[in-house]
Design an enzyme around this catalytic site. Structure first.
Site, PDB file in Angstrom:
ATOM      1  N   CYS A  87       0.705  -1.219  -0.201  1.00 66.27           N
ATOM      2  CA  CYS A  87       0.017  -0.043  -0.072  1.00 66.27           C
ATOM      3  C   CYS A  87       0.962   1.224   0.051  1.00 66.27           C
ATOM      4  O   CYS A  87       1.368   1.560   1.123  1.00 66.27           O
ATOM      5  CB  CYS A  87      -0.874  -0.079   1.146  1.00 66.27           C
ATOM      6  N   CYS A  94      -0.716   4.071   2.157  1.00 75.16           N
ATOM      7  CA  CYS A  94      -0.276   3.871   3.684  1.00 75.16           C
ATOM      8  C   CYS A  94       1.248   4.000   4.059  1.00 75.16           C
ATOM      9  O   CYS A  94       1.174   4.881   5.131  1.00 75.16           O
ATOM     10  CB  CYS A  94      -0.810   2.558   4.062  1.00 75.16           C
ATOM     11  N   ASP A  95       2.102   3.481   3.283  1.00 73.31           N
ATOM     12  CA  ASP A  95       3.401   3.430   3.738  1.00 73.31           C
ATOM     13  C   ASP A  95       4.441   4.403   2.956  1.00 73.31           C
ATOM     14  O   ASP A  95       5.771   4.371   3.370  1.00 73.31           O
ATOM     15  CB  ASP A  95       3.848   2.135   3.567  1.00 73.31           C
TER      16      ASP A  95
END
Ligand code: NAP
Length: 309
Positions: A133, A136-137
Site C-alpha cells: 500500500c 499507507c506507507d
C-alpha cells in the site's frame, strides 16, 4: 430473518445495499469488518471514475458512499463473515463472534487481497520494509529510494505516486512490456526519477534486524545479478479473490467457483444456487474497476428484489 445479507462493504456491496433498500427491501445488513469503502481506499489516485473529473484518492472517492447507501435503511455490522451455508430455502451466515444470522438471499461482495510475489525474504520482511500500500506507507520513504514490483496498472500507478514522495523509484518487472493501460505507461515514463528495471526476476529481498536494505534481481538475458539498495519494496503483482466464506466443512464450495476460486455468475450476478449472488472483483471475468463493481452491485440488487418477490 434478513431479507438480504451483503458480505463486503466496497463499491459492489455499498451499491447493492443502496439499490436493495431503495428498491423496498426492509431487512438488509451489510457485513464489513473494517470501514466501508473497500480495497480502492488504498489507491492513491483515481482518474477513471466517470463523472469524477478531478484526480482523487480512493479514500476521497469513497467518502460519501456509505452515507448515501444507508439513507434508505441499509444496516452495517462491523463483523467478519466466516461461513455461508444453506439452511432450507434460506442461508445461514456465521459470524466471527460466534453468532449466526439467517437470510433469504446472500450477496458475496468480498473483493480481493494483494497477491504475494513468492520471493525469498518476502514473508520475513513483510511490514518491515515490504508493503502492498503506497498511500499507507509511502511517506516512510520520503526522499529515499524504493522499488516497486509488478507491471500492471497498480504497480505503475503507485510507482508514479511514490515518485512524488521518494527520491527515486525502481520499477521492477519480469517482462519488458507492461499490462498497464497505455496512458498509465505514458505517465510513468514522464517521471524522471523512475528507473525501469525490466526483464528480471526478483531473487531476494535482503535486510537486517532494522528492516529491508535491498532487493536483488537477476537479468533474464544474461543471469547477471544486480542489487538495488532500497529500504522499501512495494509489491503489486495482482490480487487473490476472497471467496473463503463459501467454502464448506468438507472443502467444497457452496456454489460453482473456477480454478482461482472466483465465483461463477451469470449476467444477473446469480450463482448456480438460487438466492446466492456474487458481485465485484470476487466474481469471474471481473474487469476490476470501481465503476464495474458498483454496476454489479446494482445488477444483483435488482434481481434479488425480483427473486424475493
Ligand atoms: P495485474 O494486472 O494482474 O498485474 C500484475 C503484474 O504483476 C503483472 O505485470 C505480472 O507480470 C506481475 N506479476 C505477477 N506475479 C508476479 C510474480 N510472482 N513476480 C513478479 N511479478 C509478478 O494486477 P494489478 O495491477 O493489481 O491489477 C489488477 C486488476 O485491477 C487489473 O485488471 C487492472 O487493470 C485493474 N486496475 C485498474 C486500475 C485503473 O483502471 N486505474 C488501477 C489498478 C488496477 P506479467 O505481466 O508478466 O504477468
Amino acid at each position: 430473518m434478513l431479507d438480504l445479507a451483503i458480505i463486503g462493504g466496497g463499491p459492489a456491496g455499498l451499491t447493492a445495499g443502496l439499490y436493495a433498500t431503495r428498491g423496498g427491501l426492509k431487512n438488509v445488513t451489510m457485513f464489513e469488518m473494517g470501514m466501508p469503502g473497500g480495497q480502492i481506499t488504498g489507491s492513491s489516485e483515481i482518474e477513471n471514475y466517470p463523472g469524477q473529473e478531478k484526480v482523487v484518492s480512493g479514500m476521497d472517492l469513497m467518502q460519501t458512499w456509505p452515507e448515501q447507501a444507508m439513507r434508505f435503511g441499509l444496516k452495517h455490522e462491523m463483523q467478519q463473515v466466516l461461513k455461508v451455508r444453506k439452511a432450507g430455502d434460506n442461508f445461514e451466515v456465521e459470524l466471527a463472534d460466534g453468532s449466526k444470522q439467517e437470510a433469504r438471499a446472500v450477496l458475496l461482495a468480498t473483493g480481493s487481497v494483494p497477491k504475494k510475489g513468492g520471493f525469498k525474504g518476502e514473508k520475513e520482511f513483510f511490514g518491515r520494509g515490504i508493503s502492498t500500500c503506497a498511500t499507507c506507507d509511502g511517506f516512510f520513504y520520503k526522499n529515499k529510494e524504493v522499488a516497486v514490483i509488478g507491471g500492471g496498472d497498480s504497480a505503475l500507478e503507485e510507482a508514479v505516486y511514490l515518485s512524488k514522495i521518494c527520491s527515486k523509484v525502481y520499477l521492477v518487472h519480469r517482462r519488458d512490456t507492461y499490462r498497464a493501460a497505455p496512458s498509465t505507461i505514458e505517465h510513468m515514463r514522464a517521471c524522471e526519477n523512475i528507473e525501469e528495471v525490466t526483464n528480471v526476476t526478483v531473487e531476494e529481498v535482503i535486510g537486517d534486524n532494522m528492516g529491508v536494505t535491498g532487493l536483488i534481481v537477476k537479468s533474464k538475458e544474461n543471469d547477471e545479478l544486480r542489487q538495488l539498495d532500497v529500504p522499501g519494496v512495494f509489491v503489486f503483482v495482482g490480487r487473490d479473490v476472497l471467496s473463503d466464506a463459501l467454502k464448506q466443512d468438507d472443502g467444497s464450495y457452496l456454489c460453482e467457483v473456477n480454478e482461482q476460486t472466483e465465483v461463477v455468475v451469470d449476467l444477473k450476478m446469480r450463482t448456480n444456487v438460487p438466492g446466492l449472488y456474487a458481485a465485484g472483483d470476487v466474481r469471474i471475468e471481473a474487469a476490476k474497476q470501481v465503476v464495474c463493481a458498483a454496476a454489479d452491485g446494482a445488477t444483483a440488487a435488482v434481481d434479488i428484489i425480483e427473486y424475493l418477490g
